[in-house]
Design a protein around this motif. Structure first.
Motif, PDB file in Angstrom:
ATOM      1  N   LEU A 116     -10.170  -4.067  11.227  1.00  0.00           N
ATOM      2  CA  LEU A 116      -9.363  -4.897  10.338  1.00  0.00           C
ATOM      3  C   LEU A 116      -7.968  -5.090  10.930  1.00  0.00           C
ATOM      4  O   LEU A 116      -7.435  -6.194  10.960  1.00  0.00           O
ATOM      5  CB  LEU A 116      -9.277  -4.242   8.959  1.00  0.00           C
ATOM      6  CG  LEU A 116     -10.597  -4.059   8.211  1.00  0.00           C
ATOM      7  CD1 LEU A 116     -10.357  -3.408   6.859  1.00  0.00           C
ATOM      8  CD2 LEU A 116     -11.303  -5.396   8.036  1.00  0.00           C
ATOM      9  N   PHE A 117      -7.390  -3.990  11.374  1.00  0.00           N
ATOM     10  CA  PHE A 117      -6.128  -4.020  12.099  1.00  0.00           C
ATOM     11  C   PHE A 117      -6.194  -2.925  13.157  1.00  0.00           C
ATOM     12  O   PHE A 117      -6.834  -1.890  12.962  1.00  0.00           O
ATOM     13  CB  PHE A 117      -4.930  -3.776  11.166  1.00  0.00           C
ATOM     14  CG  PHE A 117      -4.790  -4.817  10.092  1.00  0.00           C
ATOM     15  CD1 PHE A 117      -4.214  -6.042  10.374  1.00  0.00           C
ATOM     16  CD2 PHE A 117      -5.236  -4.579   8.809  1.00  0.00           C
ATOM     17  CE1 PHE A 117      -4.083  -7.011   9.399  1.00  0.00           C
ATOM     18  CE2 PHE A 117      -5.118  -5.538   7.819  1.00  0.00           C
ATOM     19  CZ  PHE A 117      -4.544  -6.760   8.119  1.00  0.00           C
ATOM     20  N   LEU A 131       0.848  -1.192   0.000  1.00  0.00           N
ATOM     21  CA  LEU A 131       0.000   0.000   0.000  1.00  0.00           C
ATOM     22  C   LEU A 131       0.878   1.234   0.000  1.00  0.00           C
ATOM     23  O   LEU A 131       1.779   1.360   0.838  1.00  0.00           O
ATOM     24  CB  LEU A 131      -0.905   0.013   1.233  1.00  0.00           C
ATOM     25  CG  LEU A 131      -1.901  -1.144   1.396  1.00  0.00           C
ATOM     26  CD1 LEU A 131      -2.678  -0.975   2.703  1.00  0.00           C
ATOM     27  CD2 LEU A 131      -2.850  -1.196   0.218  1.00  0.00           C
ATOM     28  N   ILE A 132       0.633   2.136  -0.946  1.00  0.00           N
ATOM     29  CA  ILE A 132       1.309   3.440  -0.967  1.00  0.00           C
ATOM     30  C   ILE A 132       0.201   4.482  -0.910  1.00  0.00           C
ATOM     31  O   ILE A 132      -0.540   4.671  -1.876  1.00  0.00           O
ATOM     32  CB  ILE A 132       2.179   3.605  -2.216  1.00  0.00           C
ATOM     33  CG1 ILE A 132       3.297   2.544  -2.210  1.00  0.00           C
ATOM     34  CG2 ILE A 132       2.780   5.006  -2.281  1.00  0.00           C
ATOM     35  CD1 ILE A 132       4.200   2.595  -3.428  1.00  0.00           C
ATOM     36  N   ASN A 133       0.070   5.111   0.230  1.00  0.00           N
ATOM     37  CA  ASN A 133      -1.084   5.983   0.482  1.00  0.00           C
ATOM     38  C   ASN A 133      -0.759   7.001   1.563  1.00  0.00           C
ATOM     39  O   ASN A 133       0.198   6.829   2.324  1.00  0.00           O
ATOM     40  CB  ASN A 133      -2.284   5.134   0.919  1.00  0.00           C
ATOM     41  CG  ASN A 133      -1.978   4.266   2.130  1.00  0.00           C
ATOM     42  OD1 ASN A 133      -1.318   3.235   1.997  1.00  0.00           O
ATOM     43  ND2 ASN A 133      -2.439   4.681   3.287  1.00  0.00           N
ATOM     44  N   GLY A 134      -1.584   8.025   1.629  1.00  0.00           N
ATOM     45  CA  GLY A 134      -1.373   9.067   2.627  1.00  0.00           C
ATOM     46  C   GLY A 134      -2.337   9.023   3.779  1.00  0.00           C
ATOM     47  O   GLY A 134      -2.169   9.714   4.768  1.00  0.00           O
ATOM     48  N   GLY A 135      -3.383   8.209   3.694  1.00  0.00           N
ATOM     49  CA  GLY A 135      -4.367   8.119   4.761  1.00  0.00           C
ATOM     50  C   GLY A 135      -4.768   6.682   4.982  1.00  0.00           C
ATOM     51  O   GLY A 135      -4.135   5.750   4.474  1.00  0.00           O
ATOM     52  N   VAL A 136      -5.829   6.496   5.748  1.00  0.00           N
ATOM     53  CA  VAL A 136      -6.285   5.143   6.070  1.00  0.00           C
ATOM     54  C   VAL A 136      -6.980   4.535   4.855  1.00  0.00           C
ATOM     55  O   VAL A 136      -7.873   5.147   4.271  1.00  0.00           O
ATOM     56  CB  VAL A 136      -7.254   5.176   7.265  1.00  0.00           C
ATOM     57  CG1 VAL A 136      -7.738   3.774   7.579  1.00  0.00           C
ATOM     58  CG2 VAL A 136      -6.567   5.799   8.473  1.00  0.00           C
ATOM     59  N   PRO A 183       0.207   3.049  13.105  1.00  0.00           N
ATOM     60  CA  PRO A 183      -0.033   4.220  13.966  1.00  0.00           C
ATOM     61  C   PRO A 183      -1.500   4.616  14.064  1.00  0.00           C
ATOM     62  O   PRO A 183      -1.808   5.698  14.556  1.00  0.00           O
ATOM     63  CB  PRO A 183       0.782   5.317  13.266  1.00  0.00           C
ATOM     64  CG  PRO A 183       0.702   4.958  11.818  1.00  0.00           C
ATOM     65  CD  PRO A 183       0.702   3.444  11.773  1.00  0.00           C
ATOM     66  N   PHE A 184      -2.397   3.765  13.588  1.00  0.00           N
ATOM     67  CA  PHE A 184      -3.828   4.048  13.706  1.00  0.00           C
ATOM     68  C   PHE A 184      -4.586   2.724  13.686  1.00  0.00           C
ATOM     69  O   PHE A 184      -4.022   1.664  13.368  1.00  0.00           O
ATOM     70  CB  PHE A 184      -4.322   4.960  12.577  1.00  0.00           C
ATOM     71  CG  PHE A 184      -3.881   4.548  11.205  1.00  0.00           C
ATOM     72  CD1 PHE A 184      -4.328   3.372  10.614  1.00  0.00           C
ATOM     73  CD2 PHE A 184      -2.974   5.335  10.480  1.00  0.00           C
ATOM     74  CE1 PHE A 184      -3.918   2.986   9.352  1.00  0.00           C
ATOM     75  CE2 PHE A 184      -2.551   4.953   9.217  1.00  0.00           C
ATOM     76  CZ  PHE A 184      -3.022   3.777   8.652  1.00  0.00           C
ATOM     77  N   THR A 185      -5.865   2.786  14.034  1.00  0.00           N
ATOM     78  CA  THR A 185      -6.743   1.620  13.923  1.00  0.00           C
ATOM     79  C   THR A 185      -7.446   1.669  12.574  1.00  0.00           C
ATOM     80  O   THR A 185      -7.954   2.716  12.169  1.00  0.00           O
ATOM     81  CB  THR A 185      -7.777   1.605  15.060  1.00  0.00           C
ATOM     82  OG1 THR A 185      -7.094   1.327  16.295  1.00  0.00           O
ATOM     83  CG2 THR A 185      -8.834   0.538  14.834  1.00  0.00           C
ATOM     84  N   LEU A 186      -7.465   0.525  11.912  1.00  0.00           N
ATOM     85  CA  LEU A 186      -8.055   0.439  10.580  1.00  0.00           C
ATOM     86  C   LEU A 186      -9.486  -0.083  10.719  1.00  0.00           C
ATOM     87  O   LEU A 186      -9.708  -1.249  11.020  1.00  0.00           O
ATOM     88  CB  LEU A 186      -7.224  -0.496   9.712  1.00  0.00           C
ATOM     89  CG  LEU A 186      -7.346  -0.353   8.197  1.00  0.00           C
ATOM     90  CD1 LEU A 186      -6.973   1.059   7.755  1.00  0.00           C
ATOM     91  CD2 LEU A 186      -6.447  -1.364   7.506  1.00  0.00           C
ATOM     92  N   TYR A 187     -10.466   0.802  10.497  1.00  0.00           N
ATOM     93  CA  TYR A 187     -11.871   0.442  10.653  1.00  0.00           C
ATOM     94  C   TYR A 187     -12.359  -0.352   9.447  1.00  0.00           C
ATOM     95  O   TYR A 187     -11.825  -0.218   8.351  1.00  0.00           O
ATOM     96  CB  TYR A 187     -12.740   1.700  10.786  1.00  0.00           C
ATOM     97  CG  TYR A 187     -12.232   2.733  11.756  1.00  0.00           C
ATOM     98  CD1 TYR A 187     -11.981   2.406  13.078  1.00  0.00           C
ATOM     99  CD2 TYR A 187     -11.998   4.045  11.346  1.00  0.00           C
ATOM    100  CE1 TYR A 187     -11.517   3.346  13.971  1.00  0.00           C
ATOM    101  CE2 TYR A 187     -11.541   5.001  12.237  1.00  0.00           C
ATOM    102  CZ  TYR A 187     -11.296   4.649  13.546  1.00  0.00           C
ATOM    103  OH  TYR A 187     -10.835   5.587  14.426  1.00  0.00           O
ATOM    104  N   PRO A 188     -13.417  -1.151   9.621  1.00  0.00           N
ATOM    105  CA  PRO A 188     -14.030  -1.803   8.458  1.00  0.00           C
ATOM    106  C   PRO A 188     -14.739  -0.779   7.583  1.00  0.00           C
ATOM    107  O   PRO A 188     -15.032   0.341   8.023  1.00  0.00           O
ATOM    108  CB  PRO A 188     -15.021  -2.780   9.094  1.00  0.00           C
ATOM    109  CG  PRO A 188     -15.329  -2.198  10.426  1.00  0.00           C
ATOM    110  CD  PRO A 188     -14.072  -1.525  10.883  1.00  0.00           C
TER     111      PRO A 188
END
Length: 249
Positions: free
Chosen positions: A91-92, A3-8, A51-56
């Protein structure tokens, strides 16, 4: 999956098909080499923690875009926001992260079977002393590389507040990160990580008026590493509450 991204980014159907995921964010000019070394098992410092929680994906339907409340709300159906407050499935989660080797954590100095009792008055006197004083609370853990590759681990110290503080007008988060360290270990090697806990800072709770205070109750300090491994120590504050940082004082 890289994944190459700037946000969740939440894509459960894609994540479920991948045996592993590399979250590269925006890796910069050296990112291609770092990603390649990680994929081919040549990155000696693999890896970090989320560094964050990954919501469904259902989160965007459950919470209105205009709802900025971080606490869970039965009235609106919001499960809350961030690792501190979120109560729904994920998810994570904040602090998740794989390595190319395996690690273990064991309690070392400072951990005892009974709660550590700290009078709030003692904490207040200690906070008034000049900088450089020995800490009132120091916890040490032993991190061991139990695998066959060198790698990095990130022990994280969390503070879980007591439920009893709700009766005192506080609505604290479920947990809060107080400190962390990153260690690099060769296979079969161990190291001791020490956390000097600033009790007046790490155990202070904020009420609805914005005042940070130490209040009596039994807290749980939890040192966690990857794979859900953790060691815990109970700390009980006793005595009268102390306003550590009154709001707009």
């Amino acid at each position: 999956l890289v994944l190459i991204n700037g946000g969740v980014v939440s894509a459960a159907e894609v994540f479920g098909a991948a045996p592993a995921i590399v979250e590269a964010f925006y890796p910069g000019v050296l990112g291609a080499r770092a990603i390649a070394e990680t994929l081919y098992g040549a990155n000696p410092h693999c890896c970090g923690k989320l560094p964050f929680t990954l919501y469904p994906e259902s989160y965007v339907s459950a919470v209105k875009m205009s709802d900025m409340e971080v606490r869970p709300s039965p009235a609106s159906g919001s499960p809350g926001r961030t690792y501190k407050w979120y109560t729904g499935p994920a998810l994570f989660r904040f602090g998740d992260g794989l390595a190319l080797t395996s690690f273990n954590v064991r309690a070392a100095d400072g951990f005892v079977s009974m709660p550590i009792v700290l009078p709030i008055a003692k904490v207040r006197r200690h906070a008034a002393q000049p900088p450089g004083q020995p800490p009132l609370l120091r916890l040490a853990v032993t991190i061991s590389n139990t695998g066959t590759r060198e790698g990095d681990e990130v022990p994280m110290l969390f503070v879980d507040p007591p439920a009893s503080v709700a009766a005192l007008g506080f609505s604290p988060p479920r947990t809060q990160l107080a400190a962390f360290e990153r260690v690099h270990l060769l296979p079969g090697k161990s190291t001791v990580v020490r956390f000097d806990v600033d009790v007046a800072e790490a155990l202070a709770l904020v009420n609805d008026a914005g005042d940070a205070a130490l209040v009596p109750g039994r807290f749980v300090l939890r040192c966690a590493i990857g794979g859900g491994k953790a060691v815990t120590q109970e700390v009980e504050l006793k005595g009268d509450a102390w306003a550590v940082r009154p709001f707009l004082s």
